[in-house]
Design an enzyme around this catalytic site. Structure first.
Site, PDB file in Angstrom:
ATOM      1  N   LYS A 119      68.924  73.083  80.911  1.00 10.87           N
ATOM      2  CA  LYS A 119      68.278  71.830  81.302  1.00 10.87           C
ATOM      3  C   LYS A 119      69.254  70.671  81.053  1.00 10.87           C
ATOM      4  O   LYS A 119      70.144  70.443  81.858  1.00 10.87           O
ATOM      5  CB  LYS A 119      66.954  71.690  80.570  1.00 10.87           C
ATOM      6  CG  LYS A 119      65.981  72.813  80.946  1.00 10.87           C
ATOM      7  CD  LYS A 119      64.687  72.752  80.210  1.00 10.87           C
ATOM      8  CE  LYS A 119      63.714  73.820  80.700  1.00 10.87           C
ATOM      9  NZ  LYS A 119      64.176  75.209  80.459  1.00 10.87           N
ATOM     10  N   SER A 122      56.270  70.715  78.782  1.00 13.66           N
ATOM     11  CA  SER A 122      57.017  70.776  80.035  1.00 13.66           C
ATOM     12  C   SER A 122      56.256  70.260  81.244  1.00 13.66           C
ATOM     13  O   SER A 122      56.873  69.821  82.218  1.00 13.66           O
ATOM     14  CB  SER A 122      57.458  72.220  80.297  1.00 13.66           C
ATOM     15  OG  SER A 122      56.350  73.087  80.373  1.00 13.66           O
ATOM     16  N   HIS A 146      62.946  70.846  76.382  1.00 11.69           N
ATOM     17  CA  HIS A 146      62.965  69.601  77.149  1.00 11.69           C
ATOM     18  C   HIS A 146      63.289  68.378  76.292  1.00 11.69           C
ATOM     19  O   HIS A 146      63.245  67.250  76.789  1.00 11.69           O
ATOM     20  CB  HIS A 146      61.622  69.406  77.853  1.00 11.69           C
ATOM     21  CG  HIS A 146      61.323  70.473  78.849  1.00 11.69           C
ATOM     22  ND1 HIS A 146      61.743  70.418  80.160  1.00 11.69           N
ATOM     23  CD2 HIS A 146      60.654  71.655  78.721  1.00 11.69           C
ATOM     24  CE1 HIS A 146      61.343  71.501  80.799  1.00 11.69           C
ATOM     25  NE2 HIS A 146      60.676  72.268  79.941  1.00 11.69           N
TER      26      HIS A 146
END
Length: 387
Positions: A236, A176, A204
């Site tokens: 996300k 990240s 991610h």
């Protein structure tokens, strides 16, 4: 009772003090931050779905049908048809028999590791893993071993010297703060040779990498046998909220029975599950979002290299620019804000001392013109002082 003020003052003096910003509207590249307009390059809304009309409409329809909250935990009276449908769709999306929703990614990581591991077992983790994985290892009461970043040889040495008990390797698919990928094929081979679980936190990677956004595991062409435990977040690239774990029937049933952070918390609102079902369809159908994102990444890296900025080896939307000291990272962030841009300074303890940085994150909702504005502003940063 000790005073808390001295530690707060120390953090201020060391340029490590964190403060919240108040947004006045929805997520987008153009934000109202503390009452002023800023062009944002620090959101994890990688595909630009957090404010997508279809996602918002699905949320509204879900609220009309299910109300604002779930009312209870999944195992009491909080598991709705919306939750169940989303779990089935996430399982199909990831190519696994089952998926299980968690209220947050932090809870998912802690819940999996503590359900599967305990005293006498060993958890192996990359030193740059997310805090939720590290905390999960600590809470499990297993022996926690951390290996140097992406160092397969060091991990193999640790694993060969472990004592009896179960073994689990937990790793970020995309790291990240650095934006690079874990060497998943090598990790999978090592885990199979050592009879160890491999757990990938793909917070991610899901939505961004792989076929139709299936993530870093798919990016490397790995199957569920190679990576038996997959965690993904929904806040996300999916633009909503929550998380899930995907795996075998036995894994999911074990988590339902033994995962404390699943059993003892309120289920996320069903309306959020409905919104996520809409975003999941968009992730798969609108491949142009990932294509545009890749173009932005390439354009940014080429422009930043021409400016002589110190980048890290990342081909993902996470593009860190090394500053070195916390003071310098904060100064750069403030300079960009004075030019109307929001780019967060990342400082210790989130990253190691001496590696403070600007964490630029790109989104499919950014235009080339907005990216060029950022590059122009980065070119005006004061970089004369030694790092």
């Amino acid at each position: 009772m000790r005073s808390l003020e001295p530690e707060l003052e120390r953090r201020r003096a060391a340029h490590l003090y964190r403060r919240r910003r108040v947004l006045g509207g929805a997520q987008s590249p153009l934000l109202q931050v503390d009452g002023k307009p800023l062009l944002s390059f620090c959101s994890n809304d990688y595909l630009g779905l957090a404010n997508h009309p279809q996602v918002i409409q699905a949320l509204q329809r879900g609220a009309e049908r299910y109300g604002a909250g779930s009312g209870s935990a999944h195992l009491v009276s909080g598991h709705s048809a919306a939750h169940h449908a989303l779990e089935e769709e996430l399982a199909a999306f990831t190519g696994r028999p089952r998926a299980l929703l968690y209220s947050t990614g932090y809870m998912a990581n802690q819940g999996v590791i503590t359900a599967l591991m305990g005293r006498g077992d060993t958890v192996f983790e990359d030193r740059l893993n997310h805090a939720s994985l590290i905390d999960g290892g600590l809470l499990s009461r297993a022996d926690l071993k951390r290996y140097p970043h992406n160092n397969i040889a060091a991990l193999a040495d640790q694993m060969t010297r472990r004592l009896d008990g179960e073994a689990l390797v937990a790793v970020d698919g995309v790291f990240s703060m650095d934006g690079d990928l874990a060497p998943l094929p090598e990790l999978a081979r090592l885990c199979q040779a050592q009879d160890a679980w491999l757990m990938v936190d793909d917070a991610h990677g899901i939505g961004v990498l792989g076929r139709d956004g299936r993530g870093s595991v798919d990016h490397f062409g790995l199957d569920p046998q190679a990576v038996p435990i997959l965690m993904g977040t929904l806040g996300k690239a999916f633009g909503t909220f929550g998380a899930f774990v995907a795996g075998s029937e036995a894994l999911i049933e074990t988590l339902i029975q033994q995962s404390r952070s699943y059993i003892y918390t309120t289920a996320l609102p069903p309306a959020v599950a409905e919104a996520t079902r809409a975003s999941l369809r968009l992730v798969q159908e609108e491949s142009w979002r990932r294509e545009h994102l890749q173009q932005l990444i390439a354009r940014f890296r080429a422009g930043a290299s021409q400016l002589g900025l110190e980048l890290m080896p990342s081909e993902t939307p996470i593009q860190p620019i090394l500053a070195g000291s916390a003071e310098r990272a904060v100064g750069w962030s403030q300079a960009l804000e004075s030019e109307g841009m929001l780019v967060t300074a990342i400082r210790p303890p989130t990253v190691p001392t001496g590696s403070a940085r600007l964490r630029v994150t790109l989104s499919a909702s950014h235009s080339f013109e907005q990216l060029d504005r950022l590059l122009d502003a980065l070119g005006r940063l004061d970089r004369e002082e030694a790092v």
